[in-house]
Write a protein that holds these residues in place. Structure first.
Motif, short mmCIF file in Angstrom:
data_model
loop_
_atom_site.label_atom_id
_atom_site.label_comp_id
_atom_site.label_asym_id
_atom_site.label_seq_id
_atom_site.Cartn_x
_atom_site.Cartn_y
_atom_site.Cartn_z
N GLN A 289 -0.73 6.41 -2.83
CA GLN A 289 -1.68 7.09 -2.71
C GLN A 289 -1.83 8.19 -1.62
OE1 GLN A 289 -4.59 3.59 -1.67
NE2 GLN A 289 -4.59 3.05 -4.07
N PRO A 290 -2.80 9.02 -1.60
CA PRO A 290 -2.79 10.31 -0.51
C PRO A 290 -2.69 9.82 0.78
CG PRO A 290 -4.12 10.81 -2.42
CD PRO A 290 -4.00 9.21 -2.66
N TRP A 291 -3.25 8.66 0.75
CA TRP A 291 -3.56 8.26 2.24
C TRP A 291 -2.66 7.09 2.70
CZ3 TRP A 291 -4.69 3.29 2.04
CH2 TRP A 291 -5.28 2.74 0.83
N ASN B 33 0.71 -1.19 0.01
CA ASN B 33 0.05 0.03 -0.06
C ASN B 33 0.88 1.22 0.01
OD1 ASN B 33 -2.47 -0.96 -0.21
ND2 ASN B 33 -2.66 -1.65 2.09
N ILE B 34 2.02 1.34 0.67
CA ILE B 34 2.86 2.41 0.52
C ILE B 34 3.47 2.70 -0.80
CG2 ILE B 34 5.15 3.20 1.46
CD1 ILE B 34 4.59 1.75 4.01
N PHE C 242 0.04 3.98 6.42
CA PHE C 242 0.50 2.77 6.54
C PHE C 242 1.99 2.64 7.20
CE2 PHE C 242 -2.89 2.03 3.54
CZ PHE C 242 -3.54 0.93 4.16
N TRP C 243 2.83 3.72 7.32
CA TRP C 243 4.12 3.89 7.63
C TRP C 243 4.28 3.51 9.19
CZ3 TRP C 243 8.46 3.20 5.23
CH2 TRP C 243 8.63 3.69 3.92
#
Length: 64
Positions: free
Chosen positions: A29-31, A24-25, A35-36
């Motif tokens: 994507q803007p969000w 996902n990172i 996930f970090w």
């Protein structure tokens, strides 16, 4: 005591969650910044679970 036997399954689940977070990172994507922290938490839990399993195996193998 039986709960300790579930530790390897938790480590595998954490590994899959870490992989999903990294994917996902990479999507950028803007969000994806959300996930970090999850990736850091998952990595530390996975490292701790692996260290626990290694220490348990070592203790069981050398205990007499």
């Amino acid at each position: 005591m039986p709960a300790f036997f579930l530790t390897p399954f938790g480590a595998l689940a954490t590994g899959f969650s870490l992989f999903n977070s990294i994917q996902n990172i990479r999507k950028r994507q803007p969000w994806s910044w959300v996930f970090w922290p999850l990736a850091i938490i998952f990595a530390s839990v996975l490292l701790g679970a692996t260290a626990f399993i290694v220490m348990l195996i070592y203790a069981l193998a050398t205990h007499r």
